[in-house]
Design a protein around this motif. Sequence first.
Motif, PDB file in Angstrom:
ATOM      1  N   LEU A   1       0.390  -1.454   0.642  1.00 56.09           N
ATOM      2  CA  LEU A   1       0.103   0.137  -0.391  1.00 56.09           C
ATOM      3  C   LEU A   1       0.660   1.321  -0.304  1.00 56.09           C
ATOM      4  CD1 LEU A   1      -2.556  -1.245   2.955  1.00 56.09           C
ATOM      5  CD2 LEU A   1      -2.811  -0.862   0.191  1.00 56.09           C
ATOM      6  N   GLU A   2       1.637   1.079   0.470  1.00 60.12           N
ATOM      7  CA  GLU A   2       2.528   2.268   0.828  1.00 60.12           C
ATOM      8  C   GLU A   2       3.364   2.698  -1.085  1.00 60.12           C
ATOM      9  OE1 GLU A   2       3.352   0.254   4.687  1.00 60.12           O
ATOM     10  OE2 GLU A   2       2.900   0.036   2.239  1.00 60.12           O
ATOM     11  N   GLU A   3       3.518   1.812  -1.608  1.00 55.18           N
ATOM     12  CA  GLU A   3       3.647   2.362  -3.367  1.00 55.18           C
ATOM     13  C   GLU A   3       2.394   2.953  -3.928  1.00 55.18           C
ATOM     14  OE1 GLU A   3       5.912  -1.502  -5.411  1.00 55.18           O
ATOM     15  OE2 GLU A   3       5.252  -2.401  -4.480  1.00 55.18           O
ATOM     16  N   VAL A   4       1.092   1.949  -3.497  1.00 56.11           N
ATOM     17  CA  VAL A   4       0.068   2.650  -3.944  1.00 56.11           C
ATOM     18  C   VAL A   4       0.324   4.395  -3.720  1.00 56.11           C
ATOM     19  CG1 VAL A   4      -2.480   2.519  -4.644  1.00 56.11           C
ATOM     20  CG2 VAL A   4      -0.787   1.033  -4.082  1.00 56.11           C
ATOM     21  N   VAL A   5       0.049   4.175  -2.366  1.00 62.97           N
ATOM     22  CA  VAL A   5      -0.145   5.597  -1.999  1.00 62.97           C
ATOM     23  C   VAL A   5       0.924   6.325  -2.208  1.00 62.97           C
ATOM     24  CG1 VAL A   5       0.309   7.266   0.492  1.00 62.97           C
ATOM     25  CG2 VAL A   5      -0.731   5.333   0.120  1.00 62.97           C
ATOM     26  N   THR A   6       2.641   6.604  -2.679  1.00 63.31           N
ATOM     27  CA  THR A   6       3.161   7.327  -3.384  1.00 63.31           C
ATOM     28  C   THR A   6       2.943   6.820  -4.489  1.00 63.31           C
ATOM     29  OG1 THR A   6       4.812   6.267  -1.848  1.00 63.31           O
ATOM     30  CG2 THR A   6       5.645   7.210  -3.627  1.00 63.31           C
ATOM     31  N   PHE A   7       2.574   6.273  -5.427  1.00 62.92           N
ATOM     32  CA  PHE A   7       2.598   6.410  -7.146  1.00 62.92           C
ATOM     33  C   PHE A   7       1.130   7.847  -7.124  1.00 62.92           C
ATOM     34  CE2 PHE A   7      -1.080   5.420 -10.334  1.00 62.92           C
ATOM     35  CZ  PHE A   7      -0.474   5.599 -11.538  1.00 62.92           C
ATOM     36  N   TYR A   8       0.009   7.528  -6.570  1.00 64.74           N
ATOM     37  CA  TYR A   8      -1.374   8.346  -6.258  1.00 64.74           C
ATOM     38  C   TYR A   8      -0.736  10.335  -5.860  1.00 64.74           C
ATOM     39  CZ  TYR A   8      -5.090   5.368  -6.735  1.00 64.74           C
ATOM     40  OH  TYR A   8      -5.845   4.873  -7.325  1.00 64.74           O
ATOM     41  N   ALA A   9       0.445   9.978  -4.981  1.00 70.43           N
ATOM     42  CA  ALA A   9       1.187  10.970  -4.600  1.00 70.43           C
ATOM     43  C   ALA A   9       1.429  11.937  -5.748  1.00 70.43           C
ATOM     44  CB  ALA A   9       2.311  10.554  -3.287  1.00 70.43           C
ATOM     45  N   ALA A  10       2.178  10.987  -6.122  1.00 72.10           N
ATOM     46  CA  ALA A  10       2.929  11.961  -8.003  1.00 72.10           C
ATOM     47  C   ALA A  10       2.310  12.180  -8.436  1.00 72.10           C
ATOM     48  CB  ALA A  10       3.727  10.409  -8.180  1.00 72.10           C
ATOM     49  N   GLY A  11       0.657  11.619  -8.541  1.00 74.70           N
ATOM     50  CA  GLY A  11      -0.613  12.381  -9.698  1.00 74.70           C
ATOM     51  C   GLY A  11      -0.551  10.990 -10.442  1.00 74.70           C
TER      52      GLY A  11
ATOM     53  N   PHE B   1       0.257  15.768  -4.620  1.00 72.52           N
ATOM     54  CA  PHE B   1       0.539  16.113  -3.515  1.00 72.52           C
ATOM     55  C   PHE B   1       1.158  15.669  -2.108  1.00 72.52           C
ATOM     56  CE2 PHE B   1      -2.212  12.388  -3.528  1.00 72.52           C
ATOM     57  CZ  PHE B   1      -2.004  11.726  -2.238  1.00 72.52           C
ATOM     58  N   THR B   2       2.142  16.660  -2.203  1.00 69.43           N
ATOM     59  CA  THR B   2       2.742  15.884  -1.269  1.00 69.43           C
ATOM     60  C   THR B   2       2.968  15.625  -0.414  1.00 69.43           C
ATOM     61  OG1 THR B   2       4.089  18.676  -2.022  1.00 69.43           O
ATOM     62  CG2 THR B   2       5.266  17.572   0.405  1.00 69.43           C
ATOM     63  N   VAL B   3       3.535  13.908   0.654  1.00 67.54           N
ATOM     64  CA  VAL B   3       3.232  13.563   1.687  1.00 67.54           C
ATOM     65  C   VAL B   3       4.120  12.957   1.988  1.00 67.54           C
ATOM     66  CG1 VAL B   3       1.160  12.161   0.834  1.00 67.54           C
ATOM     67  CG2 VAL B   3       3.501  11.549  -0.088  1.00 67.54           C
ATOM     68  N   SER B   4       4.997  13.086   3.956  1.00 64.89           N
ATOM     69  CA  SER B   4       6.621  12.650   4.107  1.00 64.89           C
ATOM     70  C   SER B   4       6.180  11.261   4.225  1.00 64.89           C
ATOM     71  CB  SER B   4       6.567  13.548   5.459  1.00 64.89           C
ATOM     72  OG  SER B   4       5.092  13.144   6.662  1.00 64.89           O
ATOM     73  N   GLY B   5       6.772  10.185   4.939  1.00 67.34           N
ATOM     74  CA  GLY B   5       7.101   9.187   5.170  1.00 67.34           C
ATOM     75  C   GLY B   5       6.216   8.907   6.229  1.00 67.34           C
ATOM     76  N   THR B   6       5.562  10.132   7.546  1.00 68.36           N
ATOM     77  CA  THR B   6       4.486   9.775   8.009  1.00 68.36           C
ATOM     78  C   THR B   6       3.486   9.282   7.862  1.00 68.36           C
ATOM     79  OG1 THR B   6       6.685  10.673   9.844  1.00 68.36           O
ATOM     80  CG2 THR B   6       4.330  10.781  10.638  1.00 68.36           C
ATOM     81  N   ASP B   7       3.330  10.630   7.126  1.00 65.81           N
ATOM     82  CA  ASP B   7       2.025  10.838   6.037  1.00 65.81           C
ATOM     83  C   ASP B   7       1.749   9.599   5.200  1.00 65.81           C
ATOM     84  OD1 ASP B   7       1.945  13.600   7.004  1.00 65.81           O
ATOM     85  OD2 ASP B   7       2.467  14.507   3.879  1.00 65.81           O
ATOM     86  N   VAL B   8       2.561   9.320   4.580  1.00 73.23           N
ATOM     87  CA  VAL B   8       2.130   7.555   4.098  1.00 73.23           C
ATOM     88  C   VAL B   8       2.328   6.640   4.566  1.00 73.23           C
ATOM     89  CG1 VAL B   8       3.566   6.223   2.397  1.00 73.23           C
ATOM     90  CG2 VAL B   8       3.706   8.124   2.043  1.00 73.23           C
TER      91      VAL B   8
END
Length: 174
Positions: free
Chosen positions: A113-123, A141-148
Amino acid sequence: SAEAKRGAKIFVGKGACVSCHSGPTFSDGKFHALAVPQAGPNAAATDLGRFQDVPGVLGSRYNTNSAYSDNTNTGKLTGLAQDPSQRGQFRTPTLRNIAKSGPYMHTGHMTTLEEVVTFYAAGGGDPGDAGITKDPLMKPFTVSGTDVADLVAFMKALDGAPITPALLQDTSKP
C-alpha cells in the motif's frame, strides 16, 4: 489508532482520495485513467482497460440492449459506446479490506500500500504515447514518510466484515 485518524484527515484533505474513494464501499463505481505503467511479470504490453472491453460487452448476449435481447429491459448499458476517452480507464476499486487484497493496480505490480500511496501522491503515472487521457482528478500532492504510514494505517482500518445490503441502499431518494 492515532495514525489511522491522521491518515483519514489526509485522505479527505490534501490527498483528495475521497473524490473517487467515497461512500460505504469507498468507491465511486466510476472509471478513471491513472496511467498505471504496464509493468510486472504478468502485465500485457498494452492494456487500454474499459476501451478495449466495451465492444465485447456490447455484443454480449447478456447485454439487455444487444441483438440477443428482446429490448424490454434496459439497464446500465443503455447508451454505452466505445469512445477514445475510455483508453486506460479502470473502475475504482473498493478500499474495504484493501490491506488483504494485494497485489495492487490492474497490473498487480505494486505489492504494498505504501507503493500505491506514493504512486497517487506523484499524480499517477505518465500516459506516454498510449493515447490515454489521465483523469484530471489525478493531481500530485506532497506527503512525508509519516503521511504515507498514516494513510496506510487508515486503509488498514477499513478491514472488517462485509457491509450489509441494507447499509448500501441509497436512502436519499424516495
